[in-house]
Design a protein around this motif. Structure first.
Motif, PDB file in Angstrom:
ATOM      1  N   ILE A   1      -2.728 -75.714  -6.508  1.00  0.00           N
ATOM      2  CA  ILE A   1      -2.046 -76.926  -6.036  1.00  0.00           C
ATOM      3  C   ILE A   1      -0.549 -76.710  -6.127  1.00  0.00           C
ATOM      4  CG2 ILE A   1      -1.663 -79.394  -6.497  1.00  0.00           C
ATOM      5  CD1 ILE A   1      -4.513 -79.473  -7.639  1.00  0.00           C
ATOM      6  N   ASP A   2       0.178 -77.159  -5.098  1.00  0.00           N
ATOM      7  CA  ASP A   2       1.637 -77.103  -5.150  1.00  0.00           C
ATOM      8  C   ASP A   2       2.197 -78.502  -4.925  1.00  0.00           C
ATOM      9  OD1 ASP A   2       2.719 -77.489  -2.265  1.00  0.00           O
ATOM     10  OD2 ASP A   2       1.176 -75.969  -1.974  1.00  0.00           O
ATOM     11  N   ALA A   3       3.484 -78.649  -5.209  1.00  0.00           N
ATOM     12  CA  ALA A   3       4.141 -79.952  -5.135  1.00  0.00           C
ATOM     13  C   ALA A   3       4.858 -80.178  -3.812  1.00  0.00           C
ATOM     14  CB  ALA A   3       5.123 -80.117  -6.288  1.00  0.00           C
TER      15      ALA A   3
ATOM     16  N   ARG B   1       4.256 -75.563 -10.458  1.00  0.00           N
ATOM     17  CA  ARG B   1       4.308 -76.426 -11.635  1.00  0.00           C
ATOM     18  C   ARG B   1       3.826 -77.819 -11.239  1.00  0.00           C
ATOM     19  NH1 ARG B   1       4.328 -72.214 -13.364  1.00  0.00           N
ATOM     20  NH2 ARG B   1       5.888 -71.100 -14.598  1.00  0.00           N
ATOM     21  N   VAL B   2       2.578 -78.082 -11.530  1.00  0.00           N
ATOM     22  CA  VAL B   2       1.971 -79.354 -11.162  1.00  0.00           C
ATOM     23  C   VAL B   2       1.131 -79.875 -12.331  1.00  0.00           C
ATOM     24  CG1 VAL B   2       1.903 -78.852  -8.690  1.00  0.00           C
ATOM     25  CG2 VAL B   2      -0.018 -78.185 -10.136  1.00  0.00           C
ATOM     26  N   PRO B   3       0.923 -81.189 -12.417  1.00  0.00           N
ATOM     27  CA  PRO B   3       0.151 -81.762 -13.536  1.00  0.00           C
ATOM     28  C   PRO B   3      -1.356 -81.785 -13.262  1.00  0.00           C
ATOM     29  CG  PRO B   3       1.075 -83.525 -12.240  1.00  0.00           C
ATOM     30  CD  PRO B   3       1.579 -82.244 -11.617  1.00  0.00           C
ATOM     31  N   PHE B   4      -1.867 -80.685 -12.721  1.00  0.00           N
ATOM     32  CA  PHE B   4      -3.285 -80.602 -12.406  1.00  0.00           C
ATOM     33  C   PHE B   4      -3.834 -79.245 -12.843  1.00  0.00           C
ATOM     34  CE2 PHE B   4      -1.463 -83.494  -9.280  1.00  0.00           C
ATOM     35  CZ  PHE B   4      -2.324 -84.586  -9.342  1.00  0.00           C
TER      36      PHE B   4
ATOM     37  N   ALA C   1      -8.548 -81.673 -12.193  1.00  0.00           N
ATOM     38  CA  ALA C   1      -8.340 -82.612 -13.295  1.00  0.00           C
ATOM     39  C   ALA C   1      -6.843 -82.848 -13.494  1.00  0.00           C
ATOM     40  CB  ALA C   1      -8.961 -82.083 -14.580  1.00  0.00           C
ATOM     41  N   PHE C   2      -6.466 -84.105 -13.698  1.00  0.00           N
ATOM     42  CA  PHE C   2      -5.071 -84.467 -13.967  1.00  0.00           C
ATOM     43  C   PHE C   2      -4.792 -84.254 -15.442  1.00  0.00           C
ATOM     44  CE2 PHE C   2      -1.984 -88.001 -14.955  1.00  0.00           C
ATOM     45  CZ  PHE C   2      -0.885 -87.389 -14.371  1.00  0.00           C
ATOM     46  N   THR C   3      -3.724 -83.527 -15.739  1.00  0.00           N
ATOM     47  CA  THR C   3      -3.409 -83.190 -17.127  1.00  0.00           C
ATOM     48  C   THR C   3      -2.556 -84.238 -17.819  1.00  0.00           C
ATOM     49  OG1 THR C   3      -1.391 -81.969 -16.539  1.00  0.00           O
ATOM     50  CG2 THR C   3      -3.479 -80.743 -16.525  1.00  0.00           C
ATOM     51  N   GLY C   4      -1.889 -85.097 -17.029  1.00  0.00           N
ATOM     52  CA  GLY C   4      -1.012 -86.097 -17.617  1.00  0.00           C
ATOM     53  C   GLY C   4       0.323 -85.539 -18.063  1.00  0.00           C
ATOM     54  N   GLU C   5       0.619 -84.295 -17.692  1.00  0.00           N
ATOM     55  CA  GLU C   5       1.848 -83.645 -18.137  1.00  0.00           C
ATOM     56  C   GLU C   5       3.034 -83.939 -17.230  1.00  0.00           C
ATOM     57  OE1 GLU C   5       0.877 -79.554 -18.391  1.00  0.00           O
ATOM     58  OE2 GLU C   5      -0.448 -79.781 -20.129  1.00  0.00           O
ATOM     59  N   ALA C   6       2.979 -85.017 -16.484  1.00  0.00           N
ATOM     60  CA  ALA C   6       4.090 -85.414 -15.629  1.00  0.00           C
ATOM     61  C   ALA C   6       4.184 -86.925 -15.626  1.00  0.00           C
ATOM     62  CB  ALA C   6       3.907 -84.891 -14.205  1.00  0.00           C
TER      63      ALA C   6
ATOM     64  N   ARG D   1      -4.551 -75.620   3.752  1.00  0.00           N
ATOM     65  CA  ARG D   1      -3.682 -76.438   2.891  1.00  0.00           C
ATOM     66  C   ARG D   1      -3.829 -77.898   3.315  1.00  0.00           C
ATOM     67  NH1 ARG D   1       2.227 -77.364   2.708  1.00  0.00           N
ATOM     68  NH2 ARG D   1       2.925 -77.379   0.518  1.00  0.00           N
ATOM     69  N   ILE D   2      -4.298 -78.741   2.397  1.00  0.00           N
ATOM     70  CA  ILE D   2      -4.493 -80.156   2.700  1.00  0.00           C
ATOM     71  C   ILE D   2      -3.804 -81.012   1.637  1.00  0.00           C
ATOM     72  CG2 ILE D   2      -6.683 -79.694   3.876  1.00  0.00           C
ATOM     73  CD1 ILE D   2      -8.130 -80.791   1.417  1.00  0.00           C
ATOM     74  N   LYS D   3      -3.606 -82.269   1.961  1.00  0.00           N
ATOM     75  CA  LYS D   3      -2.896 -83.177   1.067  1.00  0.00           C
ATOM     76  C   LYS D   3      -3.800 -83.654  -0.067  1.00  0.00           C
ATOM     77  CE  LYS D   3      -0.222 -84.894   4.981  1.00  0.00           C
ATOM     78  NZ  LYS D   3      -0.041 -86.015   5.940  1.00  0.00           N
ATOM     79  N   LEU D   4      -3.172 -83.816  -1.219  1.00  0.00           N
ATOM     80  CA  LEU D   4      -3.820 -84.390  -2.394  1.00  0.00           C
ATOM     81  C   LEU D   4      -3.014 -85.615  -2.808  1.00  0.00           C
ATOM     82  CD1 LEU D   4      -5.614 -84.488  -4.966  1.00  0.00           C
ATOM     83  CD2 LEU D   4      -4.081 -82.784  -5.975  1.00  0.00           C
ATOM     84  N   PHE D   5      -3.624 -86.796  -2.703  1.00  0.00           N
ATOM     85  CA  PHE D   5      -2.952 -88.040  -3.059  1.00  0.00           C
ATOM     86  C   PHE D   5      -3.410 -88.490  -4.444  1.00  0.00           C
ATOM     87  CE2 PHE D   5      -3.186 -88.213   1.640  1.00  0.00           C
ATOM     88  CZ  PHE D   5      -1.828 -88.293   1.919  1.00  0.00           C
ATOM     89  N   PHE D   6      -2.442 -88.625  -5.364  1.00  0.00           N
ATOM     90  CA  PHE D   6      -2.745 -89.163  -6.686  1.00  0.00           C
ATOM     91  C   PHE D   6      -2.449 -90.653  -6.649  1.00  0.00           C
ATOM     92  CE2 PHE D   6      -1.751 -90.308 -11.079  1.00  0.00           C
ATOM     93  CZ  PHE D   6      -2.884 -89.839 -11.716  1.00  0.00           C
ATOM     94  N   ARG D   7      -3.462 -91.467  -6.876  1.00  0.00           N
ATOM     95  CA  ARG D   7      -3.361 -92.919  -6.686  1.00  0.00           C
ATOM     96  C   ARG D   7      -3.432 -93.633  -8.038  1.00  0.00           C
ATOM     97  NH1 ARG D   7      -6.889 -94.558  -1.784  1.00  0.00           N
ATOM     98  NH2 ARG D   7      -5.205 -93.364  -0.813  1.00  0.00           N
ATOM     99  N   PRO D   8      -2.312 -94.175  -8.520  1.00  0.00           N
ATOM    100  CA  PRO D   8      -2.296 -94.862  -9.822  1.00  0.00           C
ATOM    101  C   PRO D   8      -3.199 -96.091  -9.841  1.00  0.00           C
ATOM    102  CG  PRO D   8      -0.067 -94.380  -9.055  1.00  0.00           C
ATOM    103  CD  PRO D   8      -0.980 -94.123  -7.902  1.00  0.00           C
ATOM    104  N   ARG D   9      -3.499 -96.543 -11.032  1.00  0.00           N
ATOM    105  CA  ARG D   9      -4.290 -97.758 -11.198  1.00  0.00           C
ATOM    106  C   ARG D   9      -3.486 -98.988 -10.763  1.00  0.00           C
ATOM    107  NH1 ARG D   9      -5.246 -94.720 -15.846  1.00  0.00           N
ATOM    108  NH2 ARG D   9      -7.440 -94.239 -16.305  1.00  0.00           N
TER     109      ARG D   9
END
Length: 251
Positions: free
Chosen positions: A61-63, A74-77, A97-102, A141-149
């Protein structure tokens, strides 16, 4: 089937130079985008080898920098497994998996990119690569959307909330301005505006994805009548489907 280590590194570089759609590779991704709800511990992506030979697949994964190497990203995954061999007519499930490091924004989506590099095996034989033999790796290469609560609204209905207006950019000439008041990214596939000869396509350029809580401008042909009252937009939803809408145009 064998894979050369030195050749593999070169193949990685080739894969980083050019991106292609998943349909051009032997290994295809089960989807055109990945949505990661923050409420989930992880999400899964299905890979399938539709070729006739085994494939060595590297996933990372890239940013947003398409040229970054997997080691430098460098990504939080975390992606598991990052490297796998997929037999013909077989598949592999990749877990993200999301690591929470961001410290990601909690009021809007964040976007990353999932890369799948398909490395073909070396030809069978005595271990020597034929002279002038070229081996290419194919990267999807496809998009990855991280969707907060707790985000308000619905991502698939976000295009209905876009505010479109006819304006003039610096230097003169008509232009379309769009404001995205939603916390979701909106992916544009096509934008058309009525003209005397029917609908005219507006070039998207590098603005095919509208940022959440952001805005963008699209230049229009100088001879386009400024009497249009609506525009036609085609967007891509969470499932990869294209939805066309006619929306009002303000001034």
């Amino acid at each position: 089937m064998r894979y050369g280590v030195g050749g593999y590194l070169a193949l990685c570089l080739l894969g980083l130079i050019g991106c292609v759609s998943s349909a051009s590779a032997s290994v295809v991704i089960g989807g055109t985008r990945v949505v990661y709800p923050a409420s989930q511990r992880d999400v899964s992506v299905q890979l399938m080898n539709q070729g006739d030979s085994p494939a060595l697949v590297q996933v990372w994964i890239d940013a947003g920098d398409a040229g970054v190497t997997p080691e430098a990203a460098r990504v939080p995954f975390v992606v598991l497994p990052p490297l796998s061999r997929i037999e013909p007519a077989s598949g592999q499930v990749v877990r993200i998996a999301f690591t929470g490091e961001a410290d990601l924004p909690e009021n809007r989506e964040s976007v990353y990119w999932l890369n799948v590099l398909d490395v073909p095996p070396l030809p069978e034989g005595d271990g020597r690569v034929p002279q002038n033999y070229m081996q290419l790796a194919v990267r999807s290469r496809i998009k990855l959307f991280f969707r907060p609560r707790g985000l308000k609204g619905n991502a698939n209905q976000a295009p209905e909330s876009l505010n479109w207006s006819l304006t003039a950019p610096e230097g003169g000439g008509p232009a379309l301005r769009v404001e995205n008041p939603t916390p979701y990214h909106v992916s544009l596939a096509r934008l058309r505006i009525p003209s005397a000869a029917g609908y005219q396509t507006v070039p998207l350029g590098d603005r095919s994805m509208l940022d959440p809580l952001g805005s963008a401008r699209f230049a229009l042909p100088a001879d386009l009548p400024e009497t249009a009252e609506s525009i036609e937009i085609t967007t891509i939803n969470d499932f990869g489907g294209r939805v066309t809408r006619t929306v009002p145009l303000a001034r």
